[in-house]
Motif scaffolding. Sequence first.
Motif, PDB file in Angstrom:
ATOM      1  N   THR A 164       3.065  -9.524  12.655  1.00 49.36           N
ATOM      2  CA  THR A 164       2.004  -9.817  11.627  1.00 49.36           C
ATOM      3  C   THR A 164       1.359  -8.623  11.392  1.00 49.36           C
ATOM      4  OG1 THR A 164       1.725 -12.121  12.419  1.00 49.36           O
ATOM      5  CG2 THR A 164      -0.042 -11.217  10.868  1.00 49.36           C
ATOM      6  N   ASN A 165       0.732  -7.924  12.303  1.00 49.39           N
ATOM      7  CA  ASN A 165      -0.098  -6.678  12.218  1.00 49.39           C
ATOM      8  C   ASN A 165       0.964  -5.521  11.518  1.00 49.39           C
ATOM      9  OD1 ASN A 165      -2.068  -7.757  13.224  1.00 49.39           O
ATOM     10  ND2 ASN A 165      -1.871  -6.983  15.399  1.00 49.39           N
TER      11      ASN A 165
ATOM     12  N   MET B  98       3.191  -5.936   9.286  1.00 43.54           N
ATOM     13  CA  MET B  98       3.262  -6.229   7.839  1.00 43.54           C
ATOM     14  C   MET B  98       1.878  -6.006   7.278  1.00 43.54           C
ATOM     15  SD  MET B  98       5.779  -6.845   6.535  1.00 43.54           S
ATOM     16  CE  MET B  98       5.425  -7.606   4.971  1.00 43.54           C
ATOM     17  N   ILE B  99       0.663  -6.454   7.793  1.00 43.60           N
ATOM     18  CA  ILE B  99      -0.409  -6.235   7.354  1.00 43.60           C
ATOM     19  C   ILE B  99      -0.820  -4.606   7.186  1.00 43.60           C
ATOM     20  CG2 ILE B  99      -3.015  -6.250   8.018  1.00 43.60           C
ATOM     21  CD1 ILE B  99      -2.520  -9.228   9.018  1.00 43.60           C
ATOM     22  N   GLN B 100      -0.379  -3.899   8.282  1.00 42.33           N
ATOM     23  CA  GLN B 100      -0.692  -2.392   8.103  1.00 42.33           C
ATOM     24  C   GLN B 100       0.404  -1.635   7.235  1.00 42.33           C
ATOM     25  OE1 GLN B 100      -1.795  -0.944  12.067  1.00 42.33           O
ATOM     26  NE2 GLN B 100      -2.207  -2.963  12.633  1.00 42.33           N
ATOM     27  N   TYR B 101       1.688  -2.401   6.788  1.00 48.04           N
ATOM     28  CA  TYR B 101       2.814  -1.746   6.363  1.00 48.04           C
ATOM     29  C   TYR B 101       3.230  -0.455   7.537  1.00 48.04           C
ATOM     30  CZ  TYR B 101       1.438  -4.289   2.396  1.00 48.04           C
ATOM     31  OH  TYR B 101       1.137  -5.503   1.644  1.00 48.04           O
TER      32      TYR B 101
ATOM     33  N   PRO C 101       1.937  -5.081  -4.113  1.00 49.81           N
ATOM     34  CA  PRO C 101       1.728  -4.591  -2.684  1.00 49.81           C
ATOM     35  C   PRO C 101       2.854  -3.674  -2.478  1.00 49.81           C
ATOM     36  CG  PRO C 101       3.474  -6.552  -2.696  1.00 49.81           C
ATOM     37  CD  PRO C 101       2.506  -6.539  -3.935  1.00 49.81           C
TER      38      PRO C 101
ATOM     39  N   VAL D  37       3.247 -13.163   3.218  1.00 52.61           N
ATOM     40  CA  VAL D  37       2.486 -12.440   4.001  1.00 52.61           C
ATOM     41  C   VAL D  37       2.545 -10.807   3.415  1.00 52.61           C
ATOM     42  CG1 VAL D  37       2.467 -11.129   6.321  1.00 52.61           C
ATOM     43  CG2 VAL D  37       3.050 -13.620   6.221  1.00 52.61           C
ATOM     44  N   SER D  38       1.319 -10.355   3.246  1.00 50.36           N
ATOM     45  CA  SER D  38       1.085  -8.919   2.645  1.00 50.36           C
ATOM     46  C   SER D  38       1.728  -8.904   1.432  1.00 50.36           C
ATOM     47  CB  SER D  38       1.487  -8.014   3.783  1.00 50.36           C
ATOM     48  OG  SER D  38       0.553  -7.976   4.958  1.00 50.36           O
TER      49      SER D  38
ATOM     50  N   TYR E  45       4.560 -10.543   0.302  1.00 52.90           N
ATOM     51  CA  TYR E  45       5.944 -10.824   0.480  1.00 52.90           C
ATOM     52  C   TYR E  45       6.133 -12.183   0.964  1.00 52.90           C
ATOM     53  CZ  TYR E  45       7.213  -5.780  -0.040  1.00 52.90           C
ATOM     54  OH  TYR E  45       7.071  -4.605  -0.591  1.00 52.90           O
TER      55      TYR E  45
END
Length: 691
Positions: free
Chosen positions: A75-76, A78-81, A116, A315-316, A318
């Motif tokens: 998860t992190n 994806m959140i932070q790419y 995104p 998510v983020s 996507y």
Amino acid sequence: MSGYRVGIDIGGTFTDAVVVDDEGHIEIFKDPSTPHDPSIGLMNCIRKAASFYGHPFGDFLGRIEILVHGTTVATNTMIQYKGAKTGLITTKGFRDALEMFRAHKNDIWNLSEARPPMIVPRYLRVGVRERIAWDGEVIEALDEREVREAARYLRDQGVISVAACTLFSYVNDTHEEQIGEIIRQEWPEAHVSLSSDVLRQIREFERTSTTVVNAYVSPVLGSYLANLKAQLKESGLPRDFLVTESNGGVMSADYAIGHGVTTLLSGPSAGAVGGRFFSEILGIKDLIITDMGGTSFDVTLIKDGDFSITLDGWVSGYRIAIPSIDIHTVGAGGGSLAHIDEGGLLKVGPLSAGAVPGPACYGRGGTRPAVTDANLVLGYLNPDFFLGGEMRLDARTAREAITRHIAEPLDIDVVKAAHGIFSVVNSNMADAIRVVSLERGHDPRECALVAAGGAGPVHASMLAREVGIGRIIVPMAASVFCALGMLESDLKHDYVRTMKGVLSQLDWETTRSLVDQLETEGKRTLEDEGVPPERIRMERFMDMRYVGQHHEVTVGVPGGWLGPEAAPAIAEAFHQVHERLYTYSEPGNEIEVVNLRVTAIGEVPKTPLASAPETGPDASASFKGRRDAYFVEAGGLVPTALYDGHRLRPGNTVEGPAIIEMVTTSVVLFPKDVARLDRYGNVLVEVAQNG
């Protein structure tokens, strides 16, 4: 030799561990999360548990019968790419499917809506000659030379993970399998994700997005899990650990290493499983599960004893089209930062102080006020008893942060500013509760509110008042509710195949054959994870819609029976689900089947919670003294009774205003609230709706 069941959940601020012994007694352990390496916080919690039980670290690991880990690594990522450098190989002429997003916009009137970041930029998306028709017929053979050139090109560009998604591969995966094999020949060290393995169902964008995200996050998650597995094995853990999934199940760490996308929405899923578990033991079928941790506030509706599964995950930015528990999350936690916006209004979140530096009162360098700072200034938290005294809170620093950033700009005193922060974050969380209840046709007043998370019981009474809920349940392990829920989760794997047809004319022989294939695959996976045959069961579902509709709904097959004689029961089940979701049904219309689904379940023995008989209501033996706390109904700061939650006995009753203090949380009772401890150690609160 006594054994232990251990659940560990890594949050944005704290890493939570719950340990259950053979007799069902629960112990809670917490340690600050370590974002740079989450395994450090995890190992610290296990060391605390080993010390508590009086075992050497390695000996304690050897006694663990089951270890379940909830991780936000994917998860992190994806959140932070910050995922792996990823390439995409697809059908020539279709490399922009990922970027076109079905031409979907969240806000159709916003011409400048930000998209995104592209996790696979166009120069890393390569089309190759091949074509399979809608019915699986090979129209154009795969050009293997182009695939080899694509693999070499992506390798030369520094790519380490490759996604492959070709047209109609959900019907015929021959070309994708060839692509995967060629990549492994040319480039053995590459991580490969095939859409026919990740999401074998209709809709090109959903398949492409889900497969690309799996390729993007799996190497990062895989590296973390492989290192953690090696650490635990070297330290003495004799068996593989399990990892939570988005669908409310768990899987082996080895399986998770290649299926990172299945963990993206897994963070709060264990809390929903825990909510269903409490629904069963308390005999309450309708619950709203809330979990307020350090960074986020997660809400799940339990209706008629179960939660809902959705396939519409994002998510983020996507699309993640895998089954996941329907959970609504907002940025509202103990670490959520308060600020004054450009219009002079007080806002709270979604930015969080996180574990480092944390709220100002942690004394770790944080200078901006967070919700925890406000709760401390309002008297709801004991600065000398945070984590049972293991961590001391600095009230002076909290007051200074609120004064500088909130009170002075608004020209109010620090206590009113703190109460403003408290009220705004409560309003944000109440809106989230309305999303999963009122906006989906459910009356929250018919539900009990489960207040989980370390910060949840502090805010629960005001949340219940805002949405009209009259009863609150604070679980005995509220602050580690997700970690406890993990121990109630079965191993679970979802499989899907697209097979379109009108229900009344369905080819039932083909249907049964496809379902048999899915169940065989599920059984094989569970057996590889060590599940004995007697603990394996299958659940069957169909994605269905009225002929002419664009979107389908997932319906459980009544009794699992497939055949022409079962069609009327399946149709009736679809009508009922459609009526519940959309307030209407059309029994006279034909029904179309789109996808067949199987959930393979490996049942895990459930936690035998310890209980004790209830005694009388007198709670005086747990009285600790008084501290000023803020209650508008009482006129502001008033001397408030304090109770030691660990000395309360089943049946003891406490009337508000009062605060029940525990090592990992505090239950704030507002005026006229009445709390009672039940035989499992849960705090049950009757909320005074009119103050």
